[in-house]
Design a protein around this motif. Structure first.
Motif, short mmCIF file in Angstrom:
data_model
loop_
_atom_site.label_atom_id
_atom_site.label_comp_id
_atom_site.label_asym_id
_atom_site.label_seq_id
_atom_site.Cartn_x
_atom_site.Cartn_y
_atom_site.Cartn_z
N ARG A 22 40.14 54.59 39.61
CA ARG A 22 39.46 54.29 38.35
C ARG A 22 39.25 55.61 37.64
O ARG A 22 39.05 56.65 38.28
CB ARG A 22 38.11 53.61 38.61
CG ARG A 22 37.38 53.23 37.33
CD ARG A 22 36.11 52.44 37.63
NE ARG A 22 35.09 53.28 38.28
CZ ARG A 22 33.84 52.89 38.45
NH1 ARG A 22 33.44 51.69 38.05
NH2 ARG A 22 32.97 53.70 39.07
N LEU A 49 47.00 44.56 42.38
CA LEU A 49 46.04 43.46 42.55
C LEU A 49 45.18 43.69 43.80
O LEU A 49 43.96 43.47 43.78
CB LEU A 49 46.79 42.14 42.64
CG LEU A 49 45.98 40.84 42.46
CD1 LEU A 49 45.24 40.85 41.14
CD2 LEU A 49 46.89 39.64 42.57
N HIS A 50 45.81 44.13 44.87
CA HIS A 50 45.07 44.42 46.10
C HIS A 50 44.03 45.51 45.86
O HIS A 50 42.87 45.41 46.32
CB HIS A 50 46.04 44.86 47.20
CG HIS A 50 45.38 45.29 48.47
ND1 HIS A 50 44.88 44.39 49.39
CD2 HIS A 50 45.12 46.53 48.97
CE1 HIS A 50 44.34 45.06 50.41
NE2 HIS A 50 44.48 46.35 50.16
N GLN A 52 42.58 46.33 42.96
CA GLN A 52 41.50 45.78 42.13
C GLN A 52 40.53 44.94 42.96
O GLN A 52 39.32 45.03 42.80
CB GLN A 52 42.08 44.95 40.99
CG GLN A 52 42.74 45.78 39.89
CD GLN A 52 43.24 44.89 38.76
OE1 GLN A 52 44.17 44.11 38.94
NE2 GLN A 52 42.63 45.01 37.60
N GLN A 53 41.09 44.13 43.83
CA GLN A 53 40.25 43.26 44.65
C GLN A 53 39.44 44.07 45.66
O GLN A 53 38.25 43.81 45.87
CB GLN A 53 41.12 42.22 45.36
CG GLN A 53 41.73 41.19 44.41
CD GLN A 53 42.77 40.31 45.07
OE1 GLN A 53 43.28 40.62 46.16
NE2 GLN A 53 43.12 39.19 44.42
N ASN A 56 36.80 45.84 43.71
CA ASN A 56 36.06 44.96 42.79
C ASN A 56 36.17 45.45 41.34
O ASN A 56 35.18 45.59 40.62
CB ASN A 56 34.58 44.86 43.20
CG ASN A 56 33.87 43.70 42.53
OD1 ASN A 56 34.50 42.70 42.15
ND2 ASN A 56 32.57 43.81 42.34
N GLN A 58 38.40 43.97 39.00
CA GLN A 58 39.22 42.98 38.28
C GLN A 58 38.89 42.93 36.79
O GLN A 58 39.69 42.44 35.99
CB GLN A 58 39.04 41.58 38.89
CG GLN A 58 39.55 41.44 40.31
CD GLN A 58 38.46 41.66 41.35
OE1 GLN A 58 37.57 42.47 41.15
NE2 GLN A 58 38.54 40.91 42.45
N ASP A 59 37.71 43.45 36.40
CA ASP A 59 37.32 43.39 34.98
C ASP A 59 37.98 44.49 34.15
O ASP A 59 37.94 44.45 32.92
CB ASP A 59 35.80 43.49 34.85
CG ASP A 59 35.25 44.78 35.46
OD1 ASP A 59 35.82 45.25 36.46
OD2 ASP A 59 34.25 45.30 34.93
N LYS A 61 40.94 46.11 32.32
CA LYS A 61 42.16 45.52 31.78
C LYS A 61 43.10 46.54 31.12
O LYS A 61 44.05 46.16 30.45
CB LYS A 61 41.79 44.44 30.75
CG LYS A 61 40.98 43.28 31.34
CD LYS A 61 41.79 42.53 32.38
CE LYS A 61 41.03 41.34 32.97
NZ LYS A 61 41.81 40.64 34.02
N LEU A 94 49.24 39.97 35.23
CA LEU A 94 47.93 40.49 35.61
C LEU A 94 46.90 40.38 34.49
O LEU A 94 45.76 40.84 34.64
CB LEU A 94 48.06 41.95 36.07
CG LEU A 94 48.97 42.18 37.28
CD1 LEU A 94 49.07 43.66 37.61
CD2 LEU A 94 48.47 41.39 38.49
#
Length: 324
Positions: A22, A49-50, A52-53, A56, A58-59, A61, A94
């Motif tokens: 991030r 995706l892994h 992001q999950q 945490n 996922q928000d 973009k 995504l």
């Protein structure tokens, strides 16, 4: 114009590992860094995706991805790994608001203006002239090459595949290496020497040149034995590596008059810094005949930042969002 987001996700995808983080688009500070083996995932989208999950996130973009292959259109196919994808399809899959995909050395080039004094080590003479072109090359799994042009208040990266041009032998030892590698590969490019596999190739070729019987060893073993001084062949391998690196870096300096500096990145050279000063790297950088005095003015650095690709991807995304 839509308001720029506070955070984005950046990625640096190599032939072996996928790095994610991030990033604050205000400060360019990285956090939530994670590194995954590419082989653990069927696709890049699965890896993202892994991440992001797991974190945490996922928000978020807005995503910028630096990847080790040419990026010339919507379809991307990695050079040293099997991942292939459509940028547009991945963005839709995504549900991302923005997805920028750039060559990995485009990202490394974009990080150069953001480097602090603690994130680079100067070697040789020459001084940086602000506002002038820069060049970067880096040895790792392969050899990445790019230039960076300051234009007004922005930076224009010029990615390329300079690692796949012709490598030029300059003495008897190098002619032997060239002939040996030509039998193995056909075309001998700088990447055939200036990379992890390249170190191993130099080691094998020098053993033949010296008529020594040795077992093949890995690039990391060569580096370890050279740094410890336990193997003359390993030391000679690193010496040849640095000589060739200096020649190629000097070629890049001439190609675009890079008075903003030439920067050496990648995973290999920072680990070999103790052997750089006594090498021919800077001598060969300047050894350009009638243009030796020209190159003598140009500063050279080793990039020691931990995640230059991630920082550069963030700089690229921030500039893209500001101009759109």
């Amino acid at each position: 114009m839509a308001k720029s987001p506070a955070y984005a996700i950046v990625a640096d995808i190599g032939g072996t590992n996928a790095r994610f983080s991030r990033v604050s688009l205000a400060s360019l500070a990285l956090d939530e860094v994670a590194v995954f083996p590419c082989a653990d995932f069927a696709t890049l989208a699965d890896a993202l995706l892994h991440y992001q999950q797991q974190k945490n996130l996922q928000d978020i973009k807005h995503v910028a991805i630096a990847i080790a292959c040419p990026v010339t259109g919507d379809n991307v196919s990695m050079t040293n790994f099997h991942w292939q994808f459509s940028i547009q399809a991945m963005q839709q899959q995504l549900a991302l608001d923005a997805l920028q995909v750039i060559n990995d050395f485009t990202a490394v080039a974009m990080c150069l203006p953001a480097l602090t004094l603690e994130q680079k080590v100067k070697f040789g003479q020459g001084e940086v002239q602000p506002g002038k072109p820069m060049a970067v090359l880096g040895a790792g799994t392969g050899l990445g090459v790019a230039h960076l042009l300051p234009v007004n208040d922005m930076y224009v990266p010029l990615p390329g595949e300079g690692g796949h041009t012709d490598w030029a032998a300059q003495n008897e030892q190098e002619w032997f290496i060239q002939q040996t590698l030509a039998k193995e590969y056909g075309h001998v490019s700088p990447e055939r020497l200036l990379s992890g596999p390249g170190l191993e190739a130099i080691y094998r070729a020098l053993a033949l040149y010296r008529k020594q019987q040795v077992e093949p060893i890995s690039a990391s073993q060569i580096a370890t034995q050279a740094l410890s001084g336990e193997s003359e062949l390993a030391k000679a391998t690193i010496a040849q590596f640095f000589a060739s690196l200096g020649s190629i870096a000097g070629d890049l300096a001439l190609t675009l008059s890079t008075f903003g500096g030439v920067y050496i990145a990648g995973g290999i050279v920072p680990k070999l810094l103790p052997l750089l000063e006594g090498s021919e790297c800077r001598t060969r950088f300047e050894a350009k005949g009638r243009f030796s005095a020209f190159n003598r003015q140009i500063a050279t650095y080793v990039v020691t930042a931990e995640q230059p690709g991630l920082v550069g991807a963030a700089v690229y995304l921030k500039q893209f969002l500001a101009s759109n």
